[in-house]
Each structure stands twice: as C-alpha cells, then as structure tokens.
Write an enzyme that holds these catalytic residues in place. Structure first.
Site, PDB file in Angstrom:
ATOM      1  N   ASP A  45       0.782  -1.225   0.032  1.00 59.70           N
ATOM      2  CA  ASP A  45      -0.081  -0.003  -0.237  1.00 59.70           C
ATOM      3  C   ASP A  45       0.633   1.318  -0.010  1.00 59.70           C
ATOM      4  O   ASP A  45       1.545   1.362   0.918  1.00 59.70           O
ATOM      5  CB  ASP A  45      -0.901   0.071   1.351  1.00 59.70           C
ATOM      6  N   TYR A  50       3.052   9.788   0.088  1.00 62.53           N
ATOM      7  CA  TYR A  50       4.101   9.187   0.881  1.00 62.53           C
ATOM      8  C   TYR A  50       5.496   9.321   0.498  1.00 62.53           C
ATOM      9  O   TYR A  50       6.406   9.052   1.107  1.00 62.53           O
ATOM     10  CB  TYR A  50       3.930   7.671   1.057  1.00 62.53           C
TER      11      TYR A  50
HETATM   12  N1  LIG Z   1      -5.797   6.086   3.555  1.00 64.38           N
HETATM   13  C1  LIG Z   1      -5.102   6.911   4.436  1.00 64.38           C
HETATM   14  O1  LIG Z   1      -5.594   8.092   4.639  1.00 64.38           O
HETATM   15  C2  LIG Z   1      -4.009   6.136   5.351  1.00 64.38           C
HETATM   16  C3  LIG Z   1      -3.604   6.979   6.640  1.00 64.38           C
HETATM   17  C4  LIG Z   1      -2.695   6.168   7.462  1.00 64.38           C
HETATM   18  C5  LIG Z   1      -2.194   4.954   7.175  1.00 64.38           C
HETATM   19  N2  LIG Z   1      -2.492   4.554   6.023  1.00 64.38           N
HETATM   20  C6  LIG Z   1      -1.875   3.212   5.577  1.00 64.38           C
HETATM   21  O2  LIG Z   1      -2.015   2.294   6.463  1.00 64.38           O
HETATM   22  C7  LIG Z   1      -0.739   1.668   6.552  1.00 64.38           C
HETATM   23  C8  LIG Z   1      -0.535   1.222   8.214  1.00 64.38           C
HETATM   24  O3  LIG Z   1      -0.941   2.311   9.243  1.00 64.38           O
HETATM   25  P1  LIG Z   1       0.252   3.108   9.969  1.00 64.38           P
HETATM   26  O4  LIG Z   1       1.426   3.208   9.307  1.00 64.38           O
HETATM   27  O5  LIG Z   1      -0.444   4.475  10.391  1.00 64.38           O
HETATM   28  O6  LIG Z   1       0.110   2.346  11.456  1.00 64.38           O
HETATM   29  P2  LIG Z   1       0.106   0.766  12.036  1.00 64.38           P
HETATM   30  O7  LIG Z   1       0.345   0.072  10.816  1.00 64.38           O
HETATM   31  O8  LIG Z   1      -1.323   0.957  12.428  1.00 64.38           O
HETATM   32  O9  LIG Z   1       1.357   0.949  12.967  1.00 64.38           O
HETATM   33  C9  LIG Z   1       2.549   0.779  12.532  1.00 64.38           C
HETATM   34  C10 LIG Z   1       3.465   0.935  13.749  1.00 64.38           C
HETATM   35  O10 LIG Z   1       3.239  -0.161  14.520  1.00 64.38           O
HETATM   36  C11 LIG Z   1       4.574  -0.854  14.687  1.00 64.38           C
HETATM   37  N3  LIG Z   1       4.597  -2.304  14.516  1.00 64.38           N
HETATM   38  C12 LIG Z   1       4.272  -2.996  13.352  1.00 64.38           C
HETATM   39  N4  LIG Z   1       4.158  -4.302  13.505  1.00 64.38           N
HETATM   40  C13 LIG Z   1       4.438  -4.531  14.803  1.00 64.38           C
HETATM   41  C14 LIG Z   1       4.711  -5.617  15.989  1.00 64.38           C
HETATM   42  N5  LIG Z   1       4.351  -6.826  15.226  1.00 64.38           N
HETATM   43  N6  LIG Z   1       4.827  -5.324  17.037  1.00 64.38           N
HETATM   44  C15 LIG Z   1       4.927  -4.123  17.496  1.00 64.38           C
HETATM   45  N7  LIG Z   1       4.848  -3.085  16.770  1.00 64.38           N
HETATM   46  C16 LIG Z   1       4.771  -3.251  15.585  1.00 64.38           C
HETATM   47  C17 LIG Z   1       5.512  -0.147  13.601  1.00 64.38           C
HETATM   48  O11 LIG Z   1       6.781  -0.212  14.099  1.00 64.38           O
HETATM   49  P3  LIG Z   1       8.189  -0.616  13.130  1.00 64.38           P
HETATM   50  O12 LIG Z   1       7.983   0.385  12.105  1.00 64.38           O
HETATM   51  O13 LIG Z   1       9.260  -0.366  14.088  1.00 64.38           O
HETATM   52  O14 LIG Z   1       7.989  -2.111  12.600  1.00 64.38           O
HETATM   53  C18 LIG Z   1       4.774   1.254  13.652  1.00 64.38           C
HETATM   54  O15 LIG Z   1       5.421   2.042  14.621  1.00 64.38           O
HETATM   55  C19 LIG Z   1       0.307   2.899   6.636  1.00 64.38           C
HETATM   56  O16 LIG Z   1       1.617   2.575   6.443  1.00 64.38           O
HETATM   57  C20 LIG Z   1      -0.418   3.294   5.249  1.00 64.38           C
HETATM   58  O17 LIG Z   1       0.166   2.457   4.183  1.00 64.38           O
HETATM   59  C21 LIG Z   1      -3.359   5.045   4.805  1.00 64.38           C
END
Ligand SMILES: NC(=O)c1ccc[n+]([C@@H]2O[C@H](COP(=O)([O-])OP(=O)(O)OC[C@H]3O[C@@H](n4cnc5c(N)ncnc54)[C@H](OP(=O)(O)O)[C@@H]3O)[C@@H](O)[C@H]2O)c1
Length: 286
Positions: A45, A50
C-alpha cells in the site's frame, strides 16, 4: 505462504494482508519492501503523497508483477479529470509498473466534483492502467453521494480504506461497505502502535500465546476487513503474517469490540471538522 484474498465486485481479488508504507522512505523503504517480498508479502500500500513510490519501484523490480497487488492513492488536490490522469501516470512511472491493482481517492474533497474523478477512473480502467478503483476516508455520507454517480458511469467502487482498529471500531461504516459489496480495508490497524499497549489486548495475547499486534490484526480480519500494517523490522513483518491459522473465540472478539473509544489517531478531528478538513489534512501530511 499464500495469503488469503477478498474478492471485489468486479471479480478481482485483494490479499487480506498488505504492507503499509506510510513514513517508510529512502533506503529503509527499499530494504523493508525487499524483506517483505522475501517473507511472502504480495500486497503493498502506497500513495503519491508518501514520497516512496520510486523506492518501492526499485524493490519490486524483477519480482513477477502478476504475483503482486499494488495500491496507490491520488492526493486530494489531484482529483480533477486531467490531473488524476497525470498523477496516475506519474505514479506508474515511479513504481516502474504498467498498471495499478487498486487506485484510490486518498481523501474526499468537496471542492472537486467527484464525477470528474470517476470519469478519470473509467478512462484509466479503459486504458488498462488501473484494475480496480476505490476510495479512502469516505464516510457513509460520502459513499451515499458517490455510489449512484459511479453506477451511472459504470464504475465499481471496489474498496474503502479507513482507519480501523480496536480503539476505532467503525462498525456502522464497515457494515455499510459490506452491505454495498465494497471491500473494507483497515489502515493503522495497530493504532500506530498505541493499541498494543491496551491491557485487554495484552491479556488476550497472553491467553492465545500470540503478540498484541497479532491479536489486533486477527480482530481486524475477523471483522471482515483487509489489514495493511506498516512494519519496518523483519521480526515485525514476520510476526504480522502469522495471523491466518488461528482464531479469536467469539467471546474474546466481543470483549475486544468493547474496547472501542471512537478514537481517531489520523486526522482526529475529521468527523467534527469535516468542512475544514482540506486545510487540516494538508497540515497533517506536511
Ligand atoms: N488512506 C489513508 O489515509 C491512510 C492513513 C494512514 C495510514 N494508511 C496506510 O495504512 C498503513 C498502516 O498504518 P500506520 O502506518 O498508520 O500504522 P500501523 O500499521 O497501525 O502501526 C505501525 C506501527 O506499529 C509498529 N508495529 C508493526 N508491527 C508491529 C509488531 N508486530 N509489534 C509491535 N509493533 C509493531 C510499527 O513499528 P516498526 O515500523 O518499528 O515495525 C509502527 O510503529 C500505512 O503505512 C499506510 O500504508 C493509510
């Protein structure tokens, strides 16, 4: 490991687990995407905003394209007909691919009539540049407005990608999407790490011999959503894949349902300040 899929109304499939890449940039992004592909991720994604599409392009080079599912999103300023065609072509060039599996409107923008965007989606699909189209951050009100317009133009809104995790259980919205045949994708499914600190999630993790992240992702999947956690270490990437061979009991799933606080992490004032969201969201991504 073959990741299970959900089917769009147009017959295309989306893997139920993908790699989120927001805030992964430069070498870190290249390395993480490469590791993810090695481990078995097949769904990535990204979004033009980004700033990592070139890096993702470098990492997927040589990987069989037909085995990958790539989502990108058009930024809210680029939703007019001509601009979205241009934005999509730029995205394709950066990713080094001929087509996107899924192209989304990143955020609704009421200043730009959606008909133009949907017409551009139709054109991109006709040219074979995009396999499926969808939206992100659309509320029921936005969908009610968009769906009849899409139908009249012969476009399927295949997907709605929204914030969704145990502290923001958007049941009404996700149920509405399911009823309309729109696959619902949970972004920030780990609540950006915050939900992992919830004591009830930790208790469930202990009970199942899993990690808090796996419990969060399992809950999201059991709600029928696609999950796109971002992770940047091999350990987290591997851990997040191991969510398909076990179940939370109905009782434990319900206990997690009750953790809902309607707590938005991304654009926390989105619901309240919908009218001024253009400025607000603009600031968030600076
Ligand atoms: N459409 C939209 O408007 C929108 C908005 C926000 C996000 N998104 C998409 O959704 C994706 C995911 O959301 P997000 O990045 O906001 O947050 P998330 O996936 O909820 O959380 C990411 C965080 O969790 C940690 N993490 C991941 N796996 C883990 C595990 N097994 N144990 C402990 N910690 C863990 C990561 O750390 P590490 O990096 O250190 O592994 C990072 O700090 C984004 O990257 C993006 O692609 C879309």
């Amino acid at each position: 490991m073959q990741i299970p899929t959900a089917k769009f109304k147009n017959g295309n499939s989306i893997p139920l687990l993908g790699l989120g890449t927001w805030q992964l940039t430069g070498k870190k992004c290249r390395d993480t995407v490469k590791t993810a592909l090695e481990i078995g991720y097949a769904h990535i994604d990204t979004a033009e905003i980004y700033g990592n599409q070139k890096e993702i392009g470098a990492s997927i080079k040589g990987f069989p394209r037909e085995k990958l599912f790539i989502t990108s999103k058009a930024w809210m300023k680029n939703l007019k007909f001509e601009k979205i065609l241009k934005a999509c072509k730029k995205t394709l060039a950066e990713l080094g691919t001929d087509y996107l599996d899924l192209y989304l409107i990143h955020w609704p923008n009421k200043k730009i009539p959606i008909e133009g965007t949907l017409n551009a989606f139709a054109e991109l699909q006709k040219q074979g540049l995009v396999k499926s189209c969808g939206v992100s951050n659309f509320t029921i009100r936005h969908l009610e407005e968009a769906l009849p317009k899409a139908k009249s133009l012969g476009i399927e809104i295949a997907n709605n990608q929204c914030e969704f995790h145990p502290h923001l259980y958007q049941k009404e919205l996700s149920d509405y999407c399911t009823k309309k045949g729109i696959v619902f994708t949970a972004y920030s499914p780990l609540g950006r790490g915050n939900v992992l600190e919830d004591s009830a999630i930790k208790i469930a993790a202990k009970k199942y011999g899993k990690t808090p992240a796996q419990v969060c992702l399992k809950w999201v999947l059991q709600k029928g959503a696609v999950a796109i956690p971002k992770a940047s270490s091999r350990q987290h990437l591997e851990e997040n894949m191991l969510v398909f061979d076990w179940q939370l009991s109905k009782e434990d799933e319900k206990t997690i349902d009750l953790l809902n606080k309607n707590q938005r992490i991304i654009a926390p004032f989105f619901a309240e300040f919908e009218d001024s969201r253009n400025n607000f969201i603009g600031n968030i991504f600076k």
